[in-house]
Design a protein around this motif. Structure first.
Motif, PDB file in Angstrom:
ATOM      1  N   SER A  19       0.857  -1.188   0.000  1.00 34.33           N
ATOM      2  CA  SER A  19       0.000   0.000   0.000  1.00 34.33           C
ATOM      3  C   SER A  19       0.894   1.240   0.000  1.00 34.33           C
ATOM      4  CB  SER A  19      -0.887   0.008   1.246  1.00 34.33           C
ATOM      5  OG  SER A  19      -0.091   0.125   2.419  1.00 34.33           O
ATOM      6  N   GLU A  20       0.284   2.410  -0.218  1.00 36.50           N
ATOM      7  CA  GLU A  20       1.042   3.654  -0.196  1.00 36.50           C
ATOM      8  C   GLU A  20       1.679   3.872   1.175  1.00 36.50           C
ATOM      9  OE1 GLU A  20       1.757   5.818  -2.519  1.00 36.50           O
ATOM     10  OE2 GLU A  20       0.719   4.717  -4.081  1.00 36.50           O
ATOM     11  N   GLU A  21       0.946   3.513   2.237  1.00 33.51           N
ATOM     12  CA  GLU A  21       1.472   3.680   3.588  1.00 33.51           C
ATOM     13  C   GLU A  21       2.664   2.761   3.825  1.00 33.51           C
ATOM     14  OE1 GLU A  21      -1.667   3.181   2.798  1.00 33.51           O
ATOM     15  OE2 GLU A  21      -2.544   5.141   3.255  1.00 33.51           O
ATOM     16  N   GLN A  22       2.551   1.497   3.381  1.00 35.96           N
ATOM     17  CA  GLN A  22       3.652   0.558   3.540  1.00 35.96           C
ATOM     18  C   GLN A  22       4.867   1.004   2.736  1.00 35.96           C
ATOM     19  OE1 GLN A  22       1.353  -2.919   2.281  1.00 35.96           O
ATOM     20  NE2 GLN A  22       1.667  -3.859   4.289  1.00 35.96           N
ATOM     21  N   THR A  23       4.628   1.504   1.531  1.00 31.83           N
ATOM     22  CA  THR A  23       5.725   1.972   0.681  1.00 31.83           C
ATOM     23  C   THR A  23       6.486   3.100   1.358  1.00 31.83           C
ATOM     24  OG1 THR A  23       4.603   1.344  -1.372  1.00 31.83           O
ATOM     25  CG2 THR A  23       6.293   3.049  -1.528  1.00 31.83           C
ATOM     26  N   SER A  24       5.755   4.081   1.878  1.00 30.78           N
ATOM     27  CA  SER A  24       6.392   5.225   2.530  1.00 30.78           C
ATOM     28  C   SER A  24       7.177   4.797   3.762  1.00 30.78           C
ATOM     29  CB  SER A  24       5.334   6.267   2.922  1.00 30.78           C
ATOM     30  OG  SER A  24       4.655   6.746   1.780  1.00 30.78           O
ATOM     31  N   ALA A  25       6.576   3.893   4.560  1.00 29.37           N
ATOM     32  CA  ALA A  25       7.233   3.433   5.785  1.00 29.37           C
ATOM     33  C   ALA A  25       8.515   2.668   5.470  1.00 29.37           C
ATOM     34  CB  ALA A  25       6.275   2.558   6.592  1.00 29.37           C
ATOM     35  N   LYS A  88       6.206   9.589  -6.986  1.00 27.56           N
ATOM     36  CA  LYS A  88       5.999   8.242  -6.491  1.00 27.56           C
ATOM     37  C   LYS A  88       7.189   7.367  -6.881  1.00 27.56           C
ATOM     38  CE  LYS A  88       0.941   8.023  -6.435  1.00 27.56           C
ATOM     39  NZ  LYS A  88      -0.242   7.277  -6.951  1.00 27.56           N
ATOM     40  N   GLU A 222      -8.850  18.754   1.340  1.00 24.12           N
ATOM     41  CA  GLU A 222      -9.416  17.407   1.345  1.00 24.12           C
ATOM     42  C   GLU A 222     -10.616  17.284   0.413  1.00 24.12           C
ATOM     43  OE1 GLU A 222     -10.163  15.758   5.159  1.00 24.12           O
ATOM     44  OE2 GLU A 222      -8.084  16.000   5.852  1.00 24.12           O
TER      45      GLU A 222
END
Length: 257
Positions: A19-25, A88, A222
């Motif tokens: 996911s985007e969150e996993q990628t960033s982390a 990205k 948002e």
């Protein structure tokens, strides 16, 4: 190869999706020197490699070799990627994966671009040459319009017959001073004028109270509706509308001052 499940001993059906969150982390951990995160990130992006190599006609080349070349490009992208690039990871990695695959096919003298793509690329070059004899500024959009084909088809055909370069490829080296390709790429968005406008906007936002700031943030950052904001803040939609108009008026007056 698109129907192949096992490649280089890897069952592609079991490859994870990040996911985007996993990628960033994971990118943050990799930057801190976490080797386990690096391995997890490589495996998590192997589907990206598979997606890229399907663009190539490699009937006369071992699919495992092509996949390995793509993975080399992936690893190079991971080692060179910087979070400050503002793009990205996949956007940065795809050209490097393509470059390694093309290098393998070119060095092995086995590159097989489909005939239809080669023909399209030839027509693009021919059409661009004809247009350049009539005018100096010839864009790919004009070429596509002249050929009556989609712009994406023109771009893809040219990409298929060209060699990909890295932003970190040196273009000049003298007396130990190396100039990279990325050093010659300008930033047309972050100009002095844009920077000044951003500072003025931030200053203007600082004059709002906390509720007005939240309304502006939810509305314009948002993309929420006034009804959604009213439910979140606990006031009527009419009040949200009034506060939004007041806040915008204050921001405009502050910027113009």
């Amino acid at each position: 190869m698109s129907n192949k499940v096992i490649i280089c001993g890897i069952n592609t059906a079991t490859l994870p999706n990040l996911s985007e969150e996993q990628t960033s982390a994971l990118l943050l951990k990799i930057k801190a020197g976490d080797e386990q995160a690096r391995e997890e990130f490589i495996v998590g992006n192997m589907r990206l490699v598979l997606a890229v190599i399907r663009r190539f006609n490699v009937k006369n080349t071992n699919p495992d070799d092509v996949f390995q070349a793509g993975c080399i490009g992936l690893i190079k992208a991971i080692d060179n990627f910087d979070l400050s690039f503002g793009v990205k990871f996949s956007t940065y990695a795809v050209p490097m994966i393509i470059g390694e695959v093309k290098r393998l096919l070119r060095d092995g003298n086995s590159m097989r671009i489909s005939r239809s793509i080669r023909d399209t690329a030839y027509q693009v070059l021919k059409t661009r040459g004809e247009l350049e004899r009539e005018e100096q500024d010839v864009s790919l959009e004009k070429v596509a319009q002249k050929m009556n084909v989609a712009l994406s088809e023109v771009v893809y055909a040219l990409d298929a017959i060209s060699d990909t370069v890295s932003l970190f490829d040196p273009v000049y080296n003298k007396s130990g001073d190396t100039l990279l390709l990325m050093d010659q790429i300008g930033d047309e968005k972050n100009t002095d004028e844009t920077w000044t406008e951003n500072v003025a906007l931030q200053t203007a936002l600082g004059t709002l109270d906390n509720r007005e700031k939240k309304i502006i943030y939810l509305r314009y950052y948002e993309g929420k509706t006034q009804t959604e904001i009213s439910k979140e803040i606990g006031i009527s939609q009419a009040q949200v509308s009034r506060l939004e108009k007041t806040a915008l008026s204050m921001i405009k007056n502050r910027i113009r001052a």
